[in-house]
Design a protein around this motif. Structure first.
Motif, mmCIF file in Angstrom:
data_model
loop_
_atom_site.group_PDB
_atom_site.id
_atom_site.type_symbol
_atom_site.label_atom_id
_atom_site.label_comp_id
_atom_site.label_asym_id
_atom_site.label_seq_id
_atom_site.Cartn_x
_atom_site.Cartn_y
_atom_site.Cartn_z
ATOM 1 N N SER A 145 -9.200 16.123 12.185
ATOM 2 C CA SER A 145 -8.273 16.428 12.401
ATOM 3 C C SER A 145 -7.474 16.186 11.284
ATOM 4 C CB SER A 145 -8.062 15.400 13.920
ATOM 5 O OG SER A 145 -5.980 15.717 14.177
ATOM 6 N N GLY A 146 -6.531 17.096 10.881
ATOM 7 C CA GLY A 146 -5.067 16.568 10.490
ATOM 8 C C GLY A 146 -6.128 17.040 8.096
ATOM 9 N N ASN A 147 -5.154 15.941 8.388
ATOM 10 C CA ASN A 147 -5.970 15.504 6.737
ATOM 11 C C ASN A 147 -6.193 14.207 6.878
ATOM 12 O OD1 ASN A 147 -4.919 17.018 4.742
ATOM 13 N ND2 ASN A 147 -2.994 16.678 5.937
ATOM 14 N N GLY A 148 -7.899 14.162 8.541
ATOM 15 C CA GLY A 148 -8.236 13.255 7.645
ATOM 16 C C GLY A 148 -9.434 12.853 8.933
ATOM 17 N N LEU B 68 0.954 -0.893 -0.148
ATOM 18 C CA LEU B 68 0.052 0.083 0.196
ATOM 19 C C LEU B 68 1.041 0.963 0.238
ATOM 20 C CD1 LEU B 68 -2.445 1.477 0.415
ATOM 21 C CD2 LEU B 68 -2.376 1.132 3.096
ATOM 22 N N ILE B 69 0.586 2.157 -1.119
ATOM 23 C CA ILE B 69 1.427 3.444 -1.160
ATOM 24 C C ILE B 69 0.342 3.855 -0.361
ATOM 25 C CG2 ILE B 69 2.897 4.714 -2.974
ATOM 26 C CD1 ILE B 69 3.825 1.778 -4.277
ATOM 27 N N THR B 70 1.329 5.817 0.460
ATOM 28 C CA THR B 70 -0.017 6.685 0.583
ATOM 29 C C THR B 70 1.165 7.866 0.893
ATOM 30 O OG1 THR B 70 -0.283 6.431 3.143
ATOM 31 C CG2 THR B 70 -1.741 5.331 1.430
ATOM 32 N N THR B 71 0.923 9.436 0.189
ATOM 33 C CA THR B 71 1.370 9.794 0.447
ATOM 34 C C THR B 71 1.046 10.554 2.005
ATOM 35 O OG1 THR B 71 0.471 10.828 -1.914
ATOM 36 C CG2 THR B 71 1.365 12.841 0.187
ATOM 37 N N LEU B 72 -0.028 10.565 3.170
ATOM 38 C CA LEU B 72 -0.129 10.768 3.868
ATOM 39 C C LEU B 72 -0.219 9.299 5.061
ATOM 40 C CD1 LEU B 72 -3.729 13.362 3.866
ATOM 41 C CD2 LEU B 72 -1.436 13.990 4.074
ATOM 42 N N TRP B 73 0.131 9.754 6.236
ATOM 43 C CA TRP B 73 0.655 8.634 7.199
ATOM 44 C C TRP B 73 -0.902 8.407 7.873
ATOM 45 C CZ3 TRP B 73 5.640 8.339 10.149
ATOM 46 C CH2 TRP B 73 6.416 8.950 8.854
ATOM 47 N N PRO B 74 -1.246 6.871 8.260
ATOM 48 C CA PRO B 74 -1.908 7.030 8.938
ATOM 49 C C PRO B 74 -1.986 7.387 10.340
ATOM 50 C CG PRO B 74 -0.500 4.638 8.874
ATOM 51 C CD PRO B 74 -0.579 5.900 7.416
ATOM 52 N N SER B 75 -3.722 7.390 10.556
ATOM 53 C CA SER B 75 -3.208 8.295 12.247
ATOM 54 C C SER B 75 -2.891 7.235 12.691
ATOM 55 C CB SER B 75 -4.459 9.016 12.119
ATOM 56 O OG SER B 75 -4.688 9.772 11.755
ATOM 57 N N ASP C 128 8.497 12.069 14.998
ATOM 58 C CA ASP C 128 7.700 12.934 15.261
ATOM 59 C C ASP C 128 7.406 13.751 13.953
ATOM 60 O OD1 ASP C 128 8.824 14.216 18.301
ATOM 61 O OD2 ASP C 128 10.669 14.457 17.180
ATOM 62 N N VAL C 129 5.762 13.882 13.910
ATOM 63 C CA VAL C 129 4.836 13.492 12.478
ATOM 64 C C VAL C 129 4.621 14.510 12.456
ATOM 65 C CG1 VAL C 129 3.605 12.372 11.223
ATOM 66 C CG2 VAL C 129 5.479 11.042 12.222
ATOM 67 N N GLU C 130 3.934 15.270 11.649
ATOM 68 C CA GLU C 130 3.620 17.141 11.789
ATOM 69 C C GLU C 130 2.168 16.189 11.006
ATOM 70 O OE1 GLU C 130 4.216 19.629 12.756
ATOM 71 O OE2 GLU C 130 6.128 19.522 12.017
ATOM 72 N N GLN C 131 0.707 16.926 12.450
ATOM 73 C CA GLN C 131 -0.955 16.719 11.950
ATOM 74 C C GLN C 131 -0.866 16.591 10.993
ATOM 75 O OE1 GLN C 131 -1.136 14.885 15.237
ATOM 76 N NE2 GLN C 131 -2.784 15.307 14.683
ATOM 77 N N ASP C 132 -0.873 17.329 9.794
ATOM 78 C CA ASP C 132 -1.325 17.740 8.595
ATOM 79 C C ASP C 132 -0.905 16.228 7.778
ATOM 80 O OD1 ASP C 132 2.336 18.304 8.559
ATOM 81 O OD2 ASP C 132 1.346 19.846 6.873
#
Length: 534
Positions: free
Chosen positions: A282-285, A152-159, A170-174
C-alpha cells in the motif's frame, strides 16, 4: 537546564536557504544560541543558487545544521560524502542511520521513498526493509536496557498516524509507509518528525505498545513540519529543548499526559521481528501479517472465534504466554530446575545474582487461583530457598503482584541480615508515597483467606514472618516490590528498581543460572529422584 539540548527542526527547505538561515539567525538573537538545526525534508530544490553565498563565505550558517536525504533522484547530484560538509557548518548525514550528539541526544533517521514504489535503479533516494532492521538493531546494540531514542526523522509518514479522532488530517497515500510504522513501533522515539507537503501537523502524544503484557512504554510526539517559507504561513520551524532519554528518570519517561491517545499503528507490526514477510502493498509501505492467518474476501485477517472480538480477547493462548513452560516463547535458558508443578527461573533484570522466580509450569494467574498441589510445591520451593539464603548469610523476601499480569510469578529476593528490622518500615513509607493502602497480616496467614480468587493484589512475605497485603487499584506502581527492596536501606541499588534498567546479556544470564544452580543443588528437592536439572 544545561543537560538539555536546544534543538531546531525545519521541514522541506527546497532551496530556500536565505529564508531558512535568516529565520534561524533571528531566533538565535532573540532566544540565545541553539545546539543543532535538523532539516527533516528535502534540503535542495529546483534552484539552489542561494547556497553560493554560503559556499563562498559571504554568509554564515548560524547553527550547526544536519541534512538527511536525498528523497528525490534529481537531488542526488548535490550531496557530498556522508559526514562531510555541504557548506561550512552544514553536515550531510546520509540517508539512514543513528547518531548521538555531544549532548547525548540520540537521533535515528531514514530518508527517501520505498524502493518498491520507485524501482530498483535509484538506490540512493530509496530504502527497503533491511534499512529499517539495520536502524532498529543499531538502536538496541550494546544496551543493557532500551529506553527508546530521542528523535526519529523520516521522509515518509507511518501508516496509521493519520487516523486521528481528535483532528482530521488529509495525507496522500504515497507518503504513508508501513515500514516506517514498523520502525517507529520498535524503536519508540520520544519525537517523530517528518516533512509535511503543505500543512503543519502536531498530533497528540500516543502511548507506545509493548510485547510484554505488564510493561509500560513511553509516549511519542509526532510532528509534520510544513515547507520552509510556504505561502500559507504554516509552521515550518520548531524549537524544543531535549533532555537525553539516557539521562532521564524512568518515571519521567513513562509519565502520562492529559491529552495522550492510544497507539495508532497495527499491533501486528510489533510482533514482526524482521520486516520481511510482505503480503500486501500500500503506497510506499508494506503490510506485515502472520502468514498462517486466513484472509477474508477483502484480504484482511479473520479473527478466530467468530465475529465477536471481545470473546477472542478473553480466550487464553498458552503459546503466547511468556512463562508457561510448554510455550514456544518461554526463555528456557533461564530455567534453573523443574519440579512436578512448578519451576525455578532467573528473572529478567535481577536485583541480585541470587534473585529468582517461582512459577507454575502450567497456566495459573495467581496464588489465590492455584490448585492445592501447586500451592504445596510453591511452599516447598520457598522452604528450600530459605535454607539456601541462610547458608549464604542472607534473609529472603517473597512477593507477588497479581495486577496486570497473566501468569503467576513469585519473586524471591535475598537481602542482607542487618536490614530485617527496616523492611516493613520501608514498605510502609513507599506505600505512603504512592497512596497505597497496605495491611500487615500476622505470620502464617493464608492469602486465600483475605481476598477473592482472581482479585488483583500485592502480597509480600517478610523475613520476620509478617505479610504485607494490598488490594491493588488503578495506577498501582508496577515496580512497587522492587522500588522497596532497591532502596539504600535494603539492597542499595536504586538504579535497578526497574528491571529494564539492569537487563543482562545472554552470556551473563547463562552464567547466573549456572552459578545459582550450583548453589541450590544441596537444597534442590526436584533432583531427589536422581534426575539432573542440567
Amino acid at each position: 537546564m544545561t543537560d538539555k539540548q536546544k534543538t531546531l527542526l525545519c521541514g522541506d527547505v527546497n532551496g530556500n536557504f536565505l529564508t531558512l538561515f535568516s529565520r534561524v539567525e533571528s531566533i538565535v538573537k532573540k532566544s540565545g544560541p541553539f545546539d543543532v538545526l535538523l532539516c527533516v525534508g528535502n534540503f535542495f530544490g529546483d534552484d539552489n543558487s542561494q547556497l553560493d553565498a554560503y559556499k563562498m563565505g559571504y554568509r554564515k550558517v548560524p547553527v550547526t545544521t544536519y541534512v538527511f536525504g536525498p528523497s528525490k533522484s534529481e537531488h542526488c547530484q548535490y550531496y557530498c560524502e556522508e559526514g562531510a560538509e555541504i557548506v561550512p557548518n552544514v553536515v550531510y548525514m546520509g540517508k539512514r542511520g543513528i547518531f548521538t550528539t555531544s549532548a547525548d541526544v540520540k537521533i535515528a533517521y531514514l530518508s527517501g521513498m520505498s524502493r518498491r514504489e520507485l524501482g530498483k535503479d535509484l538506490p540512493m533516494c530509496t530504502f527497503e526493509p533491511s534499512d529499517c532492521s539495520s536502524i532498529r538493531d543499531s538502536c538496541f546494540r550494546s544496551q543493557s536496557e532500551y529506553r527508546g531514542v530521542d528523535l526519529l526523522i523520516t521522509t515518509l509518514w507511518p501508516s496509521g498516524i493519520q487516523e486521528d479522532e481528535n483532528q482530521k488530517i488529509d495525507v496522500e497515500q504515497d507518503i504513508l509507509s508501513d515500514l516506517v510504522a514498523w520502525l517507529a513501533m520498535h524503536i519508540k522515539p520520544r519525537y517523530h518528525v517528518v516533512p509535511s507537503p503543505n500543512k503543519f501537523y502536531e498530533r497528540q502524544p500516543y502511548r507506545n505498545l509493548s510485547i510484554h503484557q505488564d510493561y509500560r512504554e513511553g509516549p511519542t510526539r509526532f510532528l509534520g513540519l510544513a515547507p520552509v517559507g510556504n505561502k500559507n504561513k504554516e509552521k515550518w520551524i520548531y524549537a524544543c529543548s531535549l533532555q537525553p532519554v539516557s539521562k532521564m528518570r524512568m518515571t519521567d519517561i513513562l509519565q502520562a499526559t492529559t491529552d495522550e491517545t492510544t497507539c495508532p499503528f497495527d499491533p501486528e507490526l510489533l510482533k514482526q521481528h524482521q520486516p520481511g514477510k510482505v503480503v500486501k502493498f500500500s503506497g510506499n509501505g508494506q503490510y506485515f501479517y502472520n502468514m498462517d492467518a486466513q484472509d477474508d474476501d477483502h484480504g484482511k485477517r479473520k479473527r478466530k472465534g467468530g465475529d465477536n472480538p471481545e470473546k477472542k480477547r478473553r480466550e487464553f493462548d498458552p503459546d503466547s504466554c511468556w512463562f508457561c513452560l510448554s510455550s514456544p516463547t518461554v526463555e528456557k535458558h533461564l530455567v534453573i530446575c523443574v519440579g512436578t508443578h512448578c519451576y525455578l527461573a532467573l528473572p529478567k533484570g535481577p536485583l541480585t545474582p541470587d534473585h529468582v522466580l517461582i512459577l507454575p509450569i502450567t497456566h495459573h494467574q495467581s496464588l489465590t487461583r492455584a490448585p492445592d498441589d501447586v500451592a504445596a510445591e510453591i511452599k516447598k520451593f520457598k522452604d528450600a530457598l530459605r535454607k539456601l539464603y541462610t547458608s549464604l548469610g542472607k534473609l529472603v523476601v517473597f512477593f507477588e503482584r497479581n495486577y496486570k499480569t497473566s501468569h503467576m510469578q513469585i519473586q524471591c529476593v535475598p537481602v542482607p541480615k542487618g536490614c530485617d528490622a527496616q523492611i516493613l518500615e520501608v514498605f510502609q513509607d513507599e506505600a505512603g508515597i504512592h497512596s497505597v493502602q497496605i495491611e500487615v497480616l500476622p505470620p502464617y496467614s493464608d492469602i486465600k483467606q483475605v481476598t477473592l480468587p482472581g482479585a488483583p493484589y500485592f502480597h509480600a512475605e517478610l523475613p520476620s514472618g509478617e505479610q504485607i497485603f494490598a488490594k491493588t487499584k488503578q495506577h498501582f506502581p508496577l515496580q512497587f516490590g522492587r522500588d522497596v527492596l532497591s532502596t539504600p536501606d535494603i539492597l542499595n541499588c536504586e538504579d535497578k528498581a526497574d528491571w529494564r534498567q539492569c537487563l543482562l546479556s545472554r552470556d551473563q544470564e547463562d552464567q547466573y543460572v549456572a552459578d545459582f544452580r550450583q548453589k541450590f543443588r544441596p537444597f534442590d528437592f526436584t533432583a531427589e529422584d536422581g534426575s539432573d536439572s542440567d
